[in-house]
Write a protein that holds these residues in place. Structure first.
Motif, mmCIF file in Angstrom:
data_model
loop_
_atom_site.group_PDB
_atom_site.id
_atom_site.type_symbol
_atom_site.label_atom_id
_atom_site.label_comp_id
_atom_site.label_asym_id
_atom_site.label_seq_id
_atom_site.Cartn_x
_atom_site.Cartn_y
_atom_site.Cartn_z
ATOM 1 N N TRP B 3 0.896 -1.163 -0.073
ATOM 2 C CA TRP B 3 0.028 -0.055 -0.011
ATOM 3 C C TRP B 3 1.095 1.226 -0.112
ATOM 4 O O TRP B 3 0.603 2.104 -0.697
ATOM 5 C CB TRP B 3 -0.942 -0.061 1.032
ATOM 6 N N GLN B 4 1.923 1.227 0.718
ATOM 7 C CA GLN B 4 2.876 2.187 0.789
ATOM 8 C C GLN B 4 3.497 2.577 -0.427
ATOM 9 O O GLN B 4 3.572 3.794 -1.016
ATOM 10 C CB GLN B 4 4.165 2.019 1.840
ATOM 11 N N ILE B 5 3.824 1.550 -1.156
ATOM 12 C CA ILE B 5 4.410 1.776 -2.430
ATOM 13 C C ILE B 5 3.565 2.269 -3.629
ATOM 14 O O ILE B 5 3.741 3.134 -4.273
ATOM 15 C CB ILE B 5 4.969 0.271 -2.986
ATOM 16 N N VAL B 6 2.205 1.708 -3.422
ATOM 17 C CA VAL B 6 1.255 2.432 -4.203
ATOM 18 C C VAL B 6 0.867 3.635 -4.079
ATOM 19 O O VAL B 6 0.792 4.624 -5.003
ATOM 20 C CB VAL B 6 -0.049 1.546 -4.209
ATOM 21 N N ARG B 7 0.964 4.275 -2.593
ATOM 22 C CA ARG B 7 0.597 5.523 -2.242
ATOM 23 C C ARG B 7 1.662 6.457 -2.819
ATOM 24 O O ARG B 7 1.403 7.619 -3.353
ATOM 25 C CB ARG B 7 0.611 5.535 -0.746
ATOM 26 N N ARG B 8 2.869 5.942 -2.639
ATOM 27 C CA ARG B 8 3.987 6.581 -2.899
ATOM 28 C C ARG B 8 4.149 7.021 -4.652
ATOM 29 O O ARG B 8 4.265 8.126 -5.179
ATOM 30 C CB ARG B 8 5.363 5.945 -2.734
ATOM 31 N N LEU B 9 3.696 5.926 -5.280
ATOM 32 C CA LEU B 9 3.401 5.980 -6.781
ATOM 33 C C LEU B 9 2.439 7.019 -7.057
ATOM 34 O O LEU B 9 2.651 7.793 -8.118
ATOM 35 C CB LEU B 9 3.123 4.611 -7.389
ATOM 36 N N LEU B 10 1.383 7.046 -6.449
ATOM 37 C CA LEU B 10 0.411 8.010 -6.776
ATOM 38 C C LEU B 10 0.886 9.563 -6.530
ATOM 39 O O LEU B 10 0.695 10.471 -7.326
ATOM 40 C CB LEU B 10 -0.900 7.904 -6.074
ATOM 41 N N ILE B 11 1.601 9.560 -5.225
ATOM 42 C CA ILE B 11 2.000 10.690 -5.195
ATOM 43 C C ILE B 11 3.090 11.346 -6.242
ATOM 44 O O ILE B 11 2.985 12.443 -6.517
ATOM 45 C CB ILE B 11 2.834 10.844 -3.820
ATOM 46 N N PHE B 12 3.844 10.370 -6.474
ATOM 47 C CA PHE B 12 4.975 10.494 -7.767
ATOM 48 C C PHE B 12 4.027 11.085 -9.041
ATOM 49 O O PHE B 12 4.578 12.268 -9.326
ATOM 50 C CB PHE B 12 5.597 9.378 -7.931
ATOM 51 N N LEU B 13 2.909 10.436 -9.266
ATOM 52 C CA LEU B 13 2.471 10.735 -10.575
ATOM 53 C C LEU B 13 1.696 12.053 -10.314
ATOM 54 O O LEU B 13 1.734 13.159 -11.270
ATOM 55 C CB LEU B 13 1.360 9.924 -11.174
ATOM 56 N N VAL B 295 14.103 9.250 -6.808
ATOM 57 C CA VAL B 295 14.995 9.154 -5.854
ATOM 58 C C VAL B 295 14.443 9.103 -4.566
ATOM 59 O O VAL B 295 14.816 8.093 -3.892
ATOM 60 C CB VAL B 295 16.175 10.202 -5.901
ATOM 61 N N SER B 296 13.387 10.062 -4.225
ATOM 62 C CA SER B 296 12.852 9.864 -2.857
ATOM 63 C C SER B 296 11.928 8.682 -2.784
ATOM 64 O O SER B 296 11.815 8.040 -1.618
ATOM 65 C CB SER B 296 12.164 11.154 -2.683
ATOM 66 N N PHE B 297 11.362 8.321 -3.994
ATOM 67 C CA PHE B 297 10.568 7.043 -3.963
ATOM 68 C C PHE B 297 11.657 5.611 -3.623
ATOM 69 O O PHE B 297 11.248 4.906 -2.580
ATOM 70 C CB PHE B 297 9.787 6.772 -5.254
ATOM 71 N N LEU B 298 12.563 5.813 -3.857
ATOM 72 C CA LEU B 298 13.435 4.865 -3.855
ATOM 73 C C LEU B 298 14.109 4.674 -2.519
ATOM 74 O O LEU B 298 14.284 3.713 -1.951
ATOM 75 C CB LEU B 298 14.851 4.712 -4.909
ATOM 76 N N VAL B 299 14.611 5.856 -2.034
ATOM 77 C CA VAL B 299 14.931 6.160 -0.680
ATOM 78 C C VAL B 299 13.840 5.508 0.385
ATOM 79 O O VAL B 299 14.318 4.955 1.107
ATOM 80 C CB VAL B 299 15.270 7.253 -0.430
ATOM 81 N N ASP B 300 12.534 5.794 0.431
ATOM 82 C CA ASP B 300 11.406 5.243 1.256
ATOM 83 C C ASP B 300 11.501 3.589 0.891
ATOM 84 O O ASP B 300 11.332 3.357 2.052
ATOM 85 C CB ASP B 300 10.218 5.775 0.538
#
Lengths: 536, 313
Positions: B3-13, B295-300
């Motif tokens: 869920w975290q990864i999906v949430r992050r992806l959404l933020i990213f987009l 990068v911030s996505f990867l760091v997280d």
């Protein structure tokens, strides 16, 4: 400092020029004294001079250098944004491509005279309207196609119809261009124009191939001694020798134009041997580190650049000639040149450089005289004058401005400086409503007085004087001798009217490894000629 | 975790979308590219014609949509100024900067990890103070100054390394290394000094933790305990800083690129701004934004790999 003599521009190709030039001027209006030793006798602009002996292209004492497989890397400042100078203005593209890759029908020699290029000779009709060129035979473009009069006609018409840059306007005077035979070109002007042939030595005279004009931005196919080889964007452009060149081959096989935004980085590159030539010294004060004559050569020649403080002649209080004269009296131009540019260059007093055929020395038209300046200001009722000085991000402006501000302060004129980006300069100063008082600029184009001070308020200087407009028009259309006299008169009027505060003629300052030879002493045209360069 | 990864992806987009709009709108507000292309002697008619050619006379929304549509298909457009396709150029320049940043960050890590750890372990000793002082000094020196000093010493004075320029690694690996040594050093030493401060405080924090005392009570030396157990925990704050630093350096590399004459993405951005190449600026900025977000996505995501506690949520 070693001054490289003009004749050091060595080129085997030049031998061919000299030989052919002997026949070049046949049938033209009276040209220079025999031997063409002095520039004052012949306006280069009228063309057809036989003065190639002074073209600065004679060989060195000693043996002729042979073509080598070496690479020479030159340091430059402004990188082109594309290879297409038909749609992109600025000096960076012709600097690399003109004369090296693209050639013109006629060339300008180091002393400003016009010499044969792709045309081996030409004649001008007595009414000054018809030019008959005889083109060299056996010339090919770098794609192998022959260069003929049809290509010349195409190139001239292409300037008239497709070029979007403003310099193309100089071709409007051409009424027709016709290929009489593959090597005969006839150009008819709608009215006589003494500067047209000279303009044909600039980028608008570049001979292009109809087959390649669709990809001008990325390809450059010309007839010149070099071919465009490679461009690493943001870094360098490489030219290599054209093996099928019609003239003598270029001496150095590979020439790399390497671009530096930071002057210190460029200096370091020369100090560490990564480049062999600094083509434009941006901080003359830093020349000391190249003092060692056994290692470095410093070239100190001339350019067509006129560094000046332009005044908005169309706006109060600068529309008052007394105010402009007061400013000129208040300036100590020798001191400005010394402080700002380490004394390299020549103080000028009108819109001219010493190599112009109509040059009159007006540097002392307004001797430094603060009392006189104050008196003129009092007469004009401007004892508490405040002006703004717009500074573009160029080294000479930054260097000269503080000195100018303090000198004008002595005469009671308060000057506020503001920085202006190139874009804002274009949008606010060079376009209506010409919103500025003073600015500093180096007008680099040769013979550009007819643009910058055309006597009408249609350019940013806003200098208006029907007499100047009349003299310029009359000079351009008239015979050679009155032409020069008219333009000399224009120079005097501009100085008397203090149309601007001219500061100094910009020097051609280069530094090179001591074993690099053939650097042009004077930067006369729009190109950085590299075909005469070689290393020992 | 998913869920975290999906949430992050959404933020990213969403961030990428907002960034593209902001960039686009801001750039339409400044300057007139048509005028820049035509230069100091432009006529009003010429400018109007050029604006039409460039499509600048269309409504802003139409301009944005056609641009964004191209971007979605991987087409960055063709510059009106250079008449070159922008995408391949961004790729070319970005690769150069990535080499620069990657090497610089490796140097930074190589400097910061031992230095910071030692400074922490020796924090009561003179040696520790000296190390702290050195890193403080490193922080005070900007990367471009370090670059200028390094050039003066190693290129101009000693002549060991070139003073600048870039060589493609595939063409000449040795030349590439030679050219990159000084840029890597000037980026890496400065960033390393900053990072060392964080490493020091992170290690100091961990040294006070109970688990380390336990490890030592079981007979481990301080060194062994810190390296075996402390480092892993200390690496979380350090990783955060590293991520931020990488983004900063990616954008800030332009200064080092100028000093060392390296044709990276930073120089490309500066050049494009200078020549009012609006399409190129838009493309570059959006690319940098996307990389920063990545990068911030990867760091997280990396946190979760390092710290099992974060995985369970």
């Amino acid at each position: 400092m070693i001054r490289i003599r003009a004749r050091l521009l060595v080129s085997a190709a030049a031998v061919a020029l000299v030989v052919s030039a002997c026949t070049a001027g046949a049938g033209l209006q009276p040209s220079s004294s025999s031997g063409g030793q002095s520039t004052e006798s012949t306006p280069s602009a009228t063309g057809g001079s036989t003065g190639t002996e002074t073209s600065g292209t004679s060989g060195p004492s000693g043996s002729e250098p042979a073509p080598s497989d070496g690479t020479l890397t030159l340091g430059l400042v402004l990188e082109p944004v594309s290879l297409d100078f038909t749609t992109q203005s600025g000096a960076a593209i012709p600097q690399v491509l003109l004369d090296n890759v693209y050639e013109t029908l006629v060339n300008q020699a180091q002393d400003g005279t016009i010499v044969p290029g792709l045309a081996e000779k030409w004649t001008v009709s007595p009414d000054g309207k018809t030019y008959d060129f005889t083109l060299r035979s056996g010339v090919t473009f770098s794609d192998g196609q022959p260069f003929t009069a049809d290509d010349a006609v195409f190139s001239i018409n292409y300037v008239k119809t497709k070029w979007t840059v403003n310099v193309a306007g100089a071709m409007k005077v051409v009424a027709s261009a016709t290929a009489v035979s593959p090597t005969e070109l006839k150009v008819v002007l709608s009215h006589p124009d003494n500067l047209w042939l000279f303009k044909m030595t600039t980028r608008i005279g570049a001979m292009m191939s109809p087959k390649h004009v669709n990809a001008l931005a990325t390809e450059a196919v010309g007839t010149g001694p070099y071919v465009f080889s490679n461009w690493i964007h943001g870094d360098s452009i490489t030219l290599t020798r054209n093996p099928h060149y019609w003239g003598s081959p270029a001496l150095e096989k590979t020439i790399v134009f390497k671009y530096f935004k930071d002057p210190t980085a460029m200096n370091n590159a020369l100090l560490t041997g990564q480049i062999q030539v600094i083509t434009t010294v941006q901080i003359p004060q830093a020349l000391k580190q190249f003092d060692d004559k056994s290692k470095y050569t410093i070239v100190d020649g001339t350019t067509n650049g006129k560094v000046m403080m332009t005044m908005n002649d169309g706006r109060a209080p600068l529309n008052d000639v007394r105010v402009r004269q007061a400013i000129n009296y208040a300036l100590d131009k020798e001191a400005i040149l010394k402080g700002a540019w380490a004394g390299y260059g020549t103080v000028i007093g009108s819109h001219e450089v010493p190599t112009d055929p109509w040059y009159v020395d007006l540097a002392n038209r307004y001797p430094h005289d603060v009392a006189k300046a104050k008196q003129l200001l009092a007469e004009a009722g401007q004892t508490h004058l405040t002006l703004t000085l717009a500074l573009p991000p160029v080294p000479y402006a930054a260097a000269a401005a503080p000195i100018i501000v303090s000198q004008l302060a002595e005469a009671g004129i308060t000057v506020k400086t503001t920085d202006v980006t190139f874009d804002n300069r274009l949008a606010k100063i060079f376009a209506k409503p010409y919103d500025y008082d003073l600015t500093i600029i180096n007008h680099v184009e040769q013979y550009d007085v007819t643009t910058v001070f055309d006597g009408t308020p249609d350019y940013y200087t806003q200098y208006t004087n029907p007499e100047v407009a009349r003299l310029e028009a009359e000079g351009l259309a008239g015979d050679n001798e009155p032409f020069i006299k008219d333009f000399q008169q224009v120079m005097r009027i501009l100085a008397d009217d203090a149309a601007a505060a001219w500061l100094w003629a910009f020097p051609n300052l280069m530094v090179a490894d001591a074993n690099v030879h053939g650097l042009p002493q004077n930067a006369i045209g729009e190109s950085l000629n590299v075909f005469g360069l070689y290393t020992s | 975790m998913w869920w975290q990864i999906v949430r992050r992806l959404l933020i990213f987009l969403i961030s990428a979308l907002v960034a593209s709009i902001v960039v686009f709108v801001l750039l339409t507000l400044v300057g007139d590219p048509a005028r820049t292309i035509l230069g100091t002697e432009a006529t009003p008619q010429g400018i109007a014609e050029m604006r039409h050619q460039m499509g600048l006379d269309r409504p802003v929304i139409t301009q944005y949509l056609s641009w964004a549509n191209g971007m979605l298909h991987g087409d960055f457009g063709t510059s009106f100024v250079t008449q070159l396709p922008i995408g391949p150029q961004i790729g070319e320049r970005l690769l150069v900067t990535l080499w620069l940043v990657a090497g610089g960050m490796v140097v930074a890590l190589v400097v910061a990890l031992p230095l910071g750890t030692l400074a922490a372990l020796w924090h009561r000793r003179v040696a520790g103070w000296i190390l702290s002082g050195l890193s403080q000094l490193g922080i005070a020196v900007p990367a471009f100054l370090a670059g200028i000093l390094l050039i003066a010493a190693f290129a101009v004075e000693l002549g060991w390394l070139p003073s600048g320029g870039y060589v493609v690694p595939a063409a000449d690996p040795i030349g590439f290394l030679k050219h990159m040594m000084l840029p890597w050093a000037s980026l890496g030493l400065v960033q390393g000094a900053v990072l060392a401060r964080y490493v020091r405080s992170a290690v100091l924090d961990e040294m006070e933790q109970d688990y380390l005392r336990t490890a030592r009570a079981k007979g481990m030396t301080v060194w062994r305990a810190v390296i075996r157990h402390g480092m892993r925990n200390a690496s979380i704050p350090v990783l955060t800083v590293l991520g931020v630093q990488m983004i900063t350096v990616l954008v800030g590399a332009v200064v080092v690129e100028q000093v060392f004459v390296i044709p990276g993405i930073g120089s490309f951005l500066v050049d494009s701004v200078a020549r009012q190449d609006r399409l190129a600026v838009q493309g570059i900025v959006v690319t940098i934004v996307v990389i920063s977000l990545a990068v911030s996505f990867l760091v997280d995501t990396a946190y979760a790999l390092i710290d099992p506690r974060l995985r369970r949520r």
